[in-house]
Write a protein that holds these residues in place. Structure first.
Motif, PDB file in Angstrom:
ATOM      1  N   MET A 194       0.846  -1.202   0.000  1.00 26.07           N
ATOM      2  CA  MET A 194       0.000   0.000   0.000  1.00 26.07           C
ATOM      3  C   MET A 194       0.880   1.250   0.000  1.00 26.07           C
ATOM      4  SD  MET A 194      -3.267   0.866  -0.010  1.00 26.07           S
ATOM      5  CE  MET A 194      -4.180  -0.521   0.676  1.00 26.07           C
ATOM      6  N   ILE A 195       0.592   2.197  -0.881  1.00 28.70           N
ATOM      7  CA  ILE A 195       1.337   3.450  -0.966  1.00 28.70           C
ATOM      8  C   ILE A 195       0.711   4.457  -0.004  1.00 28.70           C
ATOM      9  CG2 ILE A 195       2.044   5.354  -2.461  1.00 28.70           C
ATOM     10  CD1 ILE A 195       1.739   3.405  -4.839  1.00 28.70           C
ATOM     11  N   ARG A 196       1.519   4.958   0.920  1.00 28.07           N
ATOM     12  CA  ARG A 196       1.031   5.889   1.934  1.00 28.07           C
ATOM     13  C   ARG A 196       1.253   7.328   1.448  1.00 28.07           C
ATOM     14  NH1 ARG A 196       0.786   4.444   7.167  1.00 28.07           N
ATOM     15  NH2 ARG A 196       2.132   6.186   7.832  1.00 28.07           N
ATOM     16  N   VAL A 197       0.178   8.120   1.451  1.00 24.40           N
ATOM     17  CA  VAL A 197       0.236   9.473   0.897  1.00 24.40           C
ATOM     18  C   VAL A 197      -0.213  10.505   1.928  1.00 24.40           C
ATOM     19  CG1 VAL A 197      -0.730  11.030  -0.852  1.00 24.40           C
ATOM     20  CG2 VAL A 197      -0.109   8.695  -1.475  1.00 24.40           C
ATOM     21  N   LEU A 198       0.505  11.634   1.963  1.00 22.10           N
ATOM     22  CA  LEU A 198       0.122  12.783   2.774  1.00 22.10           C
ATOM     23  C   LEU A 198      -0.300  13.906   1.835  1.00 22.10           C
ATOM     24  CD1 LEU A 198       0.060  14.396   5.508  1.00 22.10           C
ATOM     25  CD2 LEU A 198       2.439  15.015   5.016  1.00 22.10           C
ATOM     26  N   LEU A 199      -1.466  14.507   2.079  1.00 22.18           N
ATOM     27  CA  LEU A 199      -1.974  15.593   1.250  1.00 22.18           C
ATOM     28  C   LEU A 199      -1.652  16.935   1.894  1.00 22.18           C
ATOM     29  CD1 LEU A 199      -5.555  14.177   0.495  1.00 22.18           C
ATOM     30  CD2 LEU A 199      -3.468  13.884  -0.867  1.00 22.18           C
ATOM     31  N   ALA A 200      -1.031  17.852   1.138  1.00 23.88           N
ATOM     32  CA  ALA A 200      -0.710  19.182   1.648  1.00 23.88           C
ATOM     33  C   ALA A 200      -1.262  20.227   0.695  1.00 23.88           C
ATOM     34  CB  ALA A 200       0.799  19.346   1.801  1.00 23.88           C
ATOM     35  N   ASP A 201      -2.346  20.861   1.086  1.00 27.08           N
ATOM     36  CA  ASP A 201      -2.986  21.892   0.273  1.00 27.08           C
ATOM     37  C   ASP A 201      -3.827  22.754   1.211  1.00 27.08           C
ATOM     38  OD1 ASP A 201      -5.021  23.189  -1.579  1.00 27.08           O
ATOM     39  OD2 ASP A 201      -3.804  22.114  -3.035  1.00 27.08           O
ATOM     40  N   ASP A 202      -3.816  24.074   0.983  1.00 19.94           N
ATOM     41  CA  ASP A 202      -4.537  24.941   1.905  1.00 19.94           C
ATOM     42  C   ASP A 202      -6.038  24.989   1.642  1.00 19.94           C
ATOM     43  OD1 ASP A 202      -3.917  26.260  -0.480  1.00 19.94           O
ATOM     44  OD2 ASP A 202      -4.082  28.242   0.445  1.00 19.94           O
ATOM     45  N   HIS A 203      -6.497  24.346   0.575  1.00 16.27           N
ATOM     46  CA  HIS A 203      -7.934  24.309   0.292  1.00 16.27           C
ATOM     47  C   HIS A 203      -8.514  22.956   0.726  1.00 16.27           C
ATOM     48  CE1 HIS A 203      -6.656  27.550  -2.488  1.00 16.27           C
ATOM     49  NE2 HIS A 203      -7.826  28.063  -2.124  1.00 16.27           N
ATOM     50  N   ALA A 204      -9.406  23.000   1.700  1.00 12.61           N
ATOM     51  CA  ALA A 204      -9.998  21.767   2.225  1.00 12.61           C
ATOM     52  C   ALA A 204     -10.749  20.998   1.146  1.00 12.61           C
ATOM     53  CB  ALA A 204     -10.932  22.090   3.391  1.00 12.61           C
ATOM     54  N   ARG A 257      -8.297  19.010  -0.913  1.00  7.18           N
ATOM     55  CA  ARG A 257      -7.831  17.843  -0.167  1.00  7.18           C
ATOM     56  C   ARG A 257      -8.898  16.755  -0.149  1.00  7.18           C
ATOM     57  NH1 ARG A 257      -6.502  21.725   3.666  1.00  7.18           N
ATOM     58  NH2 ARG A 257      -7.894  20.773   5.207  1.00  7.18           N
ATOM     59  N   ALA A 258     -10.151  17.148   0.045  1.00  5.12           N
ATOM     60  CA  ALA A 258     -11.241  16.172   0.072  1.00  5.12           C
ATOM     61  C   ALA A 258     -11.382  15.481  -1.275  1.00  5.12           C
ATOM     62  CB  ALA A 258     -12.550  16.860   0.453  1.00  5.12           C
ATOM     63  N   GLY A 259     -11.253  16.258  -2.349  1.00  5.22           N
ATOM     64  CA  GLY A 259     -11.347  15.679  -3.680  1.00  5.22           C
ATOM     65  C   GLY A 259     -10.212  14.717  -3.966  1.00  5.22           C
ATOM     66  N   LEU A 260      -9.002  15.093  -3.558  1.00  3.25           N
ATOM     67  CA  LEU A 260      -7.851  14.216  -3.762  1.00  3.25           C
ATOM     68  C   LEU A 260      -7.989  12.929  -2.957  1.00  3.25           C
ATOM     69  CD1 LEU A 260      -4.938  16.832  -3.654  1.00  3.25           C
ATOM     70  CD2 LEU A 260      -5.702  15.531  -5.647  1.00  3.25           C
ATOM     71  N   GLU A 306      -3.237   4.770   0.059  1.00  2.00           N
ATOM     72  CA  GLU A 306      -3.910   5.136   1.308  1.00  2.00           C
ATOM     73  C   GLU A 306      -3.489   6.535   1.729  1.00  2.00           C
ATOM     74  OE1 GLU A 306      -4.129   3.710   6.010  1.00  2.00           O
ATOM     75  OE2 GLU A 306      -2.680   2.819   4.623  1.00  2.00           O
ATOM     76  N   VAL A 307      -4.445   7.430   1.920  1.00  2.00           N
ATOM     77  CA  VAL A 307      -4.156   8.767   2.428  1.00  2.00           C
ATOM     78  C   VAL A 307      -4.054   8.682   3.945  1.00  2.00           C
ATOM     79  CG1 VAL A 307      -4.987  11.134   2.670  1.00  2.00           C
ATOM     80  CG2 VAL A 307      -5.313   9.915   0.507  1.00  2.00           C
ATOM     81  N   VAL A 308      -2.855   8.945   4.463  1.00  2.00           N
ATOM     82  CA  VAL A 308      -2.610   8.762   5.894  1.00  2.00           C
ATOM     83  C   VAL A 308      -2.681  10.060   6.687  1.00  2.00           C
ATOM     84  CG1 VAL A 308      -1.222   6.701   5.537  1.00  2.00           C
ATOM     85  CG2 VAL A 308      -0.101   8.938   5.575  1.00  2.00           C
ATOM     86  N   GLY A 309      -2.773  11.195   5.980  1.00  2.00           N
ATOM     87  CA  GLY A 309      -2.837  12.467   6.695  1.00  2.00           C
ATOM     88  C   GLY A 309      -3.008  13.638   5.758  1.00  2.00           C
ATOM     89  N   GLU A 310      -3.299  14.813   6.349  1.00  2.00           N
ATOM     90  CA  GLU A 310      -3.484  16.026   5.582  1.00  2.00           C
ATOM     91  C   GLU A 310      -2.784  17.188   6.280  1.00  2.00           C
ATOM     92  OE1 GLU A 310      -7.558  16.916   4.766  1.00  2.00           O
ATOM     93  OE2 GLU A 310      -8.055  14.861   4.111  1.00  2.00           O
ATOM     94  N   ALA A 311      -2.551  18.252   5.504  1.00  2.00           N
ATOM     95  CA  ALA A 311      -1.964  19.468   6.058  1.00  2.00           C
ATOM     96  C   ALA A 311      -2.441  20.651   5.237  1.00  2.00           C
ATOM     97  CB  ALA A 311      -0.436  19.388   6.036  1.00  2.00           C
ATOM     98  N   ALA A 312      -2.683  21.788   5.920  1.00  2.00           N
ATOM     99  CA  ALA A 312      -3.164  22.987   5.239  1.00  2.00           C
ATOM    100  C   ALA A 312      -2.067  24.019   5.024  1.00  2.00           C
ATOM    101  CB  ALA A 312      -4.314  23.605   6.037  1.00  2.00           C
ATOM    102  N   ASP A 313      -0.849  23.725   5.492  1.00  2.00           N
ATOM    103  CA  ASP A 313       0.273  24.638   5.275  1.00  2.00           C
ATOM    104  C   ASP A 313       1.566  23.838   5.302  1.00  2.00           C
ATOM    105  OD1 ASP A 313       1.530  24.759   8.125  1.00  2.00           O
ATOM    106  OD2 ASP A 313      -0.601  25.171   8.464  1.00  2.00           O
ATOM    107  N   GLY A 314       2.642  24.479   4.871  1.00  2.00           N
ATOM    108  CA  GLY A 314       3.910  23.774   4.739  1.00  2.00           C
ATOM    109  C   GLY A 314       4.486  23.267   6.049  1.00  2.00           C
ATOM    110  N   ALA A 315       4.401  24.082   7.102  1.00  2.00           N
ATOM    111  CA  ALA A 315       4.956  23.668   8.386  1.00  2.00           C
ATOM    112  C   ALA A 315       4.257  22.418   8.904  1.00  2.00           C
ATOM    113  CB  ALA A 315       4.830  24.807   9.402  1.00  2.00           C
TER     114      ALA A 315
END
Length: 215
Positions: free
Chosen positions: A1-11, A14-17, A28-37
């Motif tokens: 399974m490929i583990r992916v983290l989504l980083a985009d400031d538009h919710a 991220r939901a669409g991705l 598998e999307v394992v997490g999200e982030a709305a900013d670089g930090a």
């Protein structure tokens, strides 16, 4: 399974991705982030295989976040952006992004890009490659000189030919045809060139080729 983290400031993006990638079966999307930090912090904590990174985000932008993730060896970064190619785009490529894709890409192209990047291959949208190379060769930029960028001393003549081809945006198939070699051999040469240049993508290699004056 490929583990992916989504980083985009538009919710909504991220939901669409997340919904799109969920249909792949092996991602598998394992997490999200709305900013670089937050993207860097979550990448450190979750250790994904791939970070899907927007370049324009509040606070720490995607370029800085990409550089940190790549330098720490946390994950490969696949940059997703709009069609504008500005200093953020070139910064992301120089920061070590392994892939670069437009947000307008088809769903199948995005899924395939994630798989390729997770497998260690570089992925760059053809439109982006052409635009980047056109910008590098544009009249607003001074001519590149060999002295501007030092190439590795162990780069063979054939590898210099391959680097020149990368600088022109050629695919492995195109390189194979030009050099009269098999596509598998071309792919091997490309991998060696990237390793010797210590870059992670074909576009980074193209930038080096332009700056070194081999194109």
């Amino acid at each position: 399974m490929i583990r992916v983290l989504l980083a985009d400031d538009h919710a909504a993006i991220r939901a669409g991705l997340r919904m799109l990638l969920a249909t792949a079966g092996d991602i598998e999307v394992v997490g999200e982030a709305a900013d670089g930090a937050t993207a860097v912090a979550n990448a450190r904590a979750l250790r994904p295989d791939v970070v899907l990174m927007d370049v324009r985000m509040p606070g720490t932008d995607g370029v800085t976040a990409t550089r940190q993730v790549v330098e720490e060896g946390i994950a490969d970064v696949l940059v997703l952006t709009t069609f504008d190619l500005d200093e953020y785009v070139f910064g992301a490529l120089r920061a070590g992004a392994a892939g670069f894709l437009l947000k307008s890409a088809e769903a199948t192209a995005l899924v395939d890009a994630v798989r390729h990047v997770a497998a260690g291959d570089g992925v760059v949208a053809p439109e982006v490659t052409r635009r980047v190379l056109a910008e590098l060769a544009g009249p607003s930029r001074p001519p590149a000189r060999a002295a501007d960028t030092q190439l590795p001393a162990d780069l063979t003549p054939r590898e210099r030919d391959v680097l020149a081809a990368l600088g022109q945006g050629l695919s492995n198939a195109d390189i194979a045809e030009r050099l009269v070699i098999s596509e598998a051999t071309a792919k091997t040469h490309v991998s060696r060139v990237l390793a010797k240049l210590e870059v992670t993508s074909r576009v980074q290699a193209a930038i080096v080729a332009r700056e070194a004056g081999v194109v």
